[in-house]
Design a protein around this motif. Structure first.
Motif, PDB file in Angstrom:
ATOM      1  N   LEU A 114     -12.686   8.283   1.222  1.00 52.75           N
ATOM      2  CA  LEU A 114     -12.780   8.310   2.841  1.00 52.75           C
ATOM      3  C   LEU A 114     -11.568   7.602   3.206  1.00 52.75           C
ATOM      4  O   LEU A 114     -11.037   7.712   4.254  1.00 52.75           O
ATOM      5  CB  LEU A 114     -13.886   7.856   3.380  1.00 52.75           C
ATOM      6  N   ILE A 115     -11.290   6.622   2.397  1.00 56.33           N
ATOM      7  CA  ILE A 115      -9.975   5.759   2.877  1.00 56.33           C
ATOM      8  C   ILE A 115      -9.204   5.404   1.452  1.00 56.33           C
ATOM      9  O   ILE A 115      -9.683   5.490   0.524  1.00 56.33           O
ATOM     10  CB  ILE A 115     -10.250   4.466   3.519  1.00 56.33           C
ATOM     11  N   THR A 116      -7.808   5.168   1.659  1.00 52.55           N
ATOM     12  CA  THR A 116      -6.985   4.574   0.521  1.00 52.55           C
ATOM     13  C   THR A 116      -7.387   3.143   0.409  1.00 52.55           C
ATOM     14  O   THR A 116      -7.860   2.284   0.975  1.00 52.55           O
ATOM     15  CB  THR A 116      -5.585   4.791   1.169  1.00 52.55           C
ATOM     16  N   GLU A 117      -6.831   2.548  -0.871  1.00 56.69           N
ATOM     17  CA  GLU A 117      -6.726   1.260  -1.199  1.00 56.69           C
ATOM     18  C   GLU A 117      -6.045   0.205  -0.170  1.00 56.69           C
ATOM     19  O   GLU A 117      -6.649  -0.669   0.166  1.00 56.69           O
ATOM     20  CB  GLU A 117      -6.116   0.802  -2.621  1.00 56.69           C
ATOM     21  N   SER A 118      -4.949   0.886   0.234  1.00 56.35           N
ATOM     22  CA  SER A 118      -4.221   0.119   1.322  1.00 56.35           C
ATOM     23  C   SER A 118      -5.063  -0.031   2.713  1.00 56.35           C
ATOM     24  O   SER A 118      -4.868  -1.062   3.510  1.00 56.35           O
ATOM     25  CB  SER A 118      -2.755   0.642   1.548  1.00 56.35           C
ATOM     26  N   GLU A 119      -5.768   1.045   3.135  1.00 55.18           N
ATOM     27  CA  GLU A 119      -6.537   1.156   4.339  1.00 55.18           C
ATOM     28  C   GLU A 119      -7.699   0.095   3.906  1.00 55.18           C
ATOM     29  O   GLU A 119      -8.011  -0.694   5.068  1.00 55.18           O
ATOM     30  CB  GLU A 119      -7.005   2.383   4.542  1.00 55.18           C
ATOM     31  N   ALA A 120      -8.174   0.018   2.835  1.00 52.83           N
ATOM     32  CA  ALA A 120      -9.301  -0.844   2.652  1.00 52.83           C
ATOM     33  C   ALA A 120      -8.845  -2.535   2.537  1.00 52.83           C
ATOM     34  O   ALA A 120      -9.632  -3.137   3.197  1.00 52.83           O
ATOM     35  CB  ALA A 120      -9.975  -0.743   1.170  1.00 52.83           C
ATOM     36  N   VAL A 121      -7.620  -2.610   2.333  1.00 45.85           N
ATOM     37  CA  VAL A 121      -7.034  -4.014   2.538  1.00 45.85           C
ATOM     38  C   VAL A 121      -7.124  -4.508   4.173  1.00 45.85           C
ATOM     39  O   VAL A 121      -7.307  -5.547   4.497  1.00 45.85           O
ATOM     40  CB  VAL A 121      -5.673  -4.105   1.921  1.00 45.85           C
ATOM     41  N   ARG A 178     -13.062  -9.115  -6.231  1.00 50.37           N
ATOM     42  CA  ARG A 178     -12.023  -8.753  -7.690  1.00 50.37           C
ATOM     43  C   ARG A 178     -11.030  -7.773  -7.313  1.00 50.37           C
ATOM     44  O   ARG A 178      -9.834  -7.725  -7.414  1.00 50.37           O
ATOM     45  CB  ARG A 178     -12.511  -8.802  -8.723  1.00 50.37           C
ATOM     46  N   ARG A 179     -11.838  -6.609  -6.916  1.00 48.86           N
ATOM     47  CA  ARG A 179     -10.858  -5.210  -6.774  1.00 48.86           C
ATOM     48  C   ARG A 179     -10.214  -5.335  -5.482  1.00 48.86           C
ATOM     49  O   ARG A 179      -9.113  -4.947  -5.244  1.00 48.86           O
ATOM     50  CB  ARG A 179     -11.804  -4.079  -6.589  1.00 48.86           C
ATOM     51  N   LEU A 180     -10.888  -5.948  -4.539  1.00 51.53           N
ATOM     52  CA  LEU A 180     -10.051  -5.964  -3.143  1.00 51.53           C
ATOM     53  C   LEU A 180      -9.026  -7.120  -3.402  1.00 51.53           C
ATOM     54  O   LEU A 180      -7.573  -6.865  -2.879  1.00 51.53           O
ATOM     55  CB  LEU A 180     -11.130  -6.712  -2.113  1.00 51.53           C
ATOM     56  N   ALA A 181      -8.993  -8.146  -4.167  1.00 54.30           N
ATOM     57  CA  ALA A 181      -8.173  -8.920  -4.428  1.00 54.30           C
ATOM     58  C   ALA A 181      -6.777  -8.276  -5.247  1.00 54.30           C
ATOM     59  O   ALA A 181      -5.594  -8.514  -4.995  1.00 54.30           O
ATOM     60  CB  ALA A 181      -8.422 -10.278  -5.263  1.00 54.30           C
ATOM     61  N   ALA A 182      -7.085  -7.317  -6.031  1.00 53.92           N
ATOM     62  CA  ALA A 182      -6.040  -6.671  -6.900  1.00 53.92           C
ATOM     63  C   ALA A 182      -5.386  -5.911  -5.746  1.00 53.92           C
ATOM     64  O   ALA A 182      -4.162  -5.501  -5.736  1.00 53.92           O
ATOM     65  CB  ALA A 182      -6.471  -5.819  -8.057  1.00 53.92           C
ATOM     66  N   TRP A 183      -5.972  -4.861  -4.736  1.00 55.61           N
ATOM     67  CA  TRP A 183      -5.235  -4.293  -3.736  1.00 55.61           C
ATOM     68  C   TRP A 183      -4.673  -5.117  -2.876  1.00 55.61           C
ATOM     69  O   TRP A 183      -3.418  -4.523  -2.421  1.00 55.61           O
ATOM     70  CB  TRP A 183      -6.457  -3.424  -3.247  1.00 55.61           C
TER      71      TRP A 183
END
Length: 606
Positions: free
Chosen positions: A351-358, A505-510
């Protein structure tokens, strides 16, 4: 109009120079949030999607700016705009405003800023009563009690919001309430519906400059010059019969982020009953049992809105005589833990991209998430003083106080203070900001107190029952907002290790990919220590770091400090907690970097 795409929503199509100060929210176009406010924008969007919404029109935000510039006087063209809008509602509903015995039209008058400020501004419901309206409503519904209740609700709402009456018992008959308002304020509730409407509009516009709204904007960084729109909507009545009610639905759990619907329902109620916290509603399962078809329709609408927006929805709804109406939707306020889970899960669902998640998680939310919390072992032998609904997770310990001004004063002196209230009013937001936790006697998990605490990241337990304020005031207590319990004494709070959480951890990588800044836990090179230099204010950072590549210190542990360091040319920050700094750096990059886009869902329009 057919389905409105996410691309159209994100570009926020402007209607250009509007030809009228009255904007009809019929779904035929989608003006920008800046023009009409978030509430009206959501109504236009839902009508465009074919979802069931009562008809409405809006006075755009520029009316508020004119109102403020004119010293609190309504611009002369607003009268024409109101008459144009009411004529539209009359055509849509087949009812008449100020029509006495002939199918009367009642309306709500609501605020709606471009950026979400839940509960901070005013709303007047059931407006439009004249001498014949109560009789007409009673005849139409075949229920004199419903008509009398609706009349009383209007007088109480108008008296409190517009005339600033402060009476204890708003369950009195309408005429008794009118006398009480007059005796206290020296002013009468107008008998003319048009005068009611003008005065309600003035009150809503004036609430933009209220103490509570200013405090909320100051804390959340919302600009003071945005102004509020005024949405006028045909009333639907959750208090009409046993197949009527009101509620709030979150398309996912805003406390944990779990992918399951979450909400509350109050049979024979109106929306303010739920959000004010004055009455404690039932779980949404009650609606599923009583009106299963309505429950399915509501969940389907919420899911469609979630997919269209790519975000979790907070939907206010009313059921009138077995028919569903959606009154508002917005991106849901969420706890810090839910913000992280939802950002990652929505990426996984496409539904969203990794950059949107950040952009969906703020540095401050992660700081709150990493704050110490109660360990099950520590609370095992603790004495439970009160239990209620787990409204906002986290833990806070301190002295329990019920006077909101005292909470602010003692917190400013460095004390840890828990705010106690029978039910919180929007006027108490300054105390909620200052407190380490909140506890209330009444209200549910969708009440004003719960929603604001989740947005602020304050632990909260609501609906603990009568007598709790008196029993706990002056005691040292520990509030566990995840468990829904208040314990005796100051229990130890234990640190959280982000390495134990896969989503963090995943959010930190993005965030690292979006930050344009390296963040390290050890130096490995020459580092400028700002604490050793005595640089502790973010305003001093940019000058102090000139020529430095790597820095550390308390001043760059804040969002403002990170932004200042990046402006000063710093390429690396050393810290024990990398993720908040990465998120702060990514936020700075979004607003200043090439092709900067507003991808954040934090603080979206209400």
């Amino acid at each position: 109009m057919g389905s409105i795409s996410r691309e159209m929503a994100s570009s926020e199509m402007s209607s250009g120079e509007m030809s009228s100060w009255c904007v009809k929210l019929d779904g035929s176009e989608l003006p920008s949030r800046e023009e009409i406010g978030g509430k009206a924008w959501s109504l236009a969007r839902m009508r465009g999607l074919g979802l069931p919404c009562p008809p409405a029109f809006v006075l755009p935000t520029r009316v508020c700016r004119e109102f403020d510039a004119g010293g609190g006087q309504l611009p002369t063209h607003v009268e024409d705009a109101l008459r144009c809008g009411i004529a539209y509602l009359e055509t849509e509903t087949g009812r008449r405003f100020g029509g006495g015995d002939s199918r009367p039209l009642l309306v709500s008058v609501r605020s709606g800023a471009p950026v979400s400020m839940p509960g901070m501004m005013d709303t007047v419901l059931n407006l439009g009563f004249d001498a014949g309206v109560e009789r007409a409503l009673a005849a139409e519904a075949g229920d004199a009690a419903y008509a009398a209740d609706t009349h009383s609700r209007f007088v109480a709402s108008f008296g409190r919001i517009v005339l600033r009456a402060d009476f204890e018992d708003d369950s009195l008959p309408a005429e008794a309430l009118r006398r009480a308002v007059s005796a206290e304020t020296g002013k009468e509730v107008p008998a003319d519906p048009w005068e009611q409407l003008r005065e309600a509009v003035r009150a809503v516009l004036g609430s933009w400059g209220s103490r509570r709204a200013k405090a909320y904007r100051r804390h959340t960084g919302i600009a003071d010059d945005l102004g509020t729109a005024v949405t006028v909507q045909a009333m639907v009545f959750g208090n009409m019969d046993d197949n009527s009610g009101t509620g709030v639905l979150f398309s996912r759990d805003p406390t944990t982020g779990a992918a399951e619907p979450y909400g509350e329902y109050l049979p024979r109620g109106q929306g303010e009953d739920v959000v004010s916290g004055e009455r404690t509603p039932l779980p949404l399962a009650h609606l599923a049992e009583q009106l299963p078809g309505i429950h399915r329709e509501l969940l389907a609408a919420a899911r469609r809105l979630e997919i269209e927006d790519g975000d979790v929805q907070d939907v206010e709804f009313t059921v009138q005589c077995g028919t569903l109406y959606l009154l508002q939707t917005r991106a849901a306020k969420r706890s810090p833990a839910a913000a992280v889970r939802l950002a990652v899960d929505l990426v996984d669902e496409g539904l969203i991209t990794e950059s949107e998640a950040v952009g969906r998680v703020s540095a401050e939310q992660v700081r709150q998430l990493l704050r110490p919390r109660l360990d099950p072992e520590d609370r095992r032998g603790a004495t439970t003083l009160a239990t209620g609904e787990a409204a906002s997770p986290g833990a806070g310990a301190g002295i329990a106080l019920s006077d909101p001004d005292e909470v602010v004063e003692r917190a400013a002196r460095g004390e840890q203070v828990v705010f106690l209230a029978r039910t919180t009013s929007p006027e108490d937001v300054h105390a909620m900001i200052a407190a380490v936790a909140v506890c209330t006697e009444t209200g549910g998990s969708t009440s004003h107190a719960a929603v604001v605490c989740r947005g602020l990241g304050r632990p909260a337990v609501v609906g603990c029952g009568p007598g709790v304020v008196e029993a706990l005031a002056g005691r040292e207590v520990t509030v566990d907002g995840a468990l829904g319990s208040v314990f005796d004494g100051l229990l130890p709070l234990r640190a959280v290790d982000p390495a134990d959480d896969d989503r963090l951890r995943r959010l930190a990588a993005w965030a690292a990919a979006a930050a344009d800044l390296e963040v390290a836990t050890s130096t490995g090179t020459e580092v400028l220590d700002l604490d050793e230099l005595g640089v502790v204010e973010p305003s001093e950072v940019e000058k102090a770091v000139a020529g430095a590549v790597t820095v550390r210190g308390s001043a760059v542990e804040t969002d403002a400090g990170v932004a200042a360091a990046m402006r000063g040319g710093v390429r690396r920050i050393v810290t024990g907690r990398p993720l908040p700094i990465l998120l702060a750096a990514a936020a700075h990059q979004r607003t200043t970097g090439p092709g900067a886009l507003a991808t954040s869902g934090v603080g979206r329009a209400e």
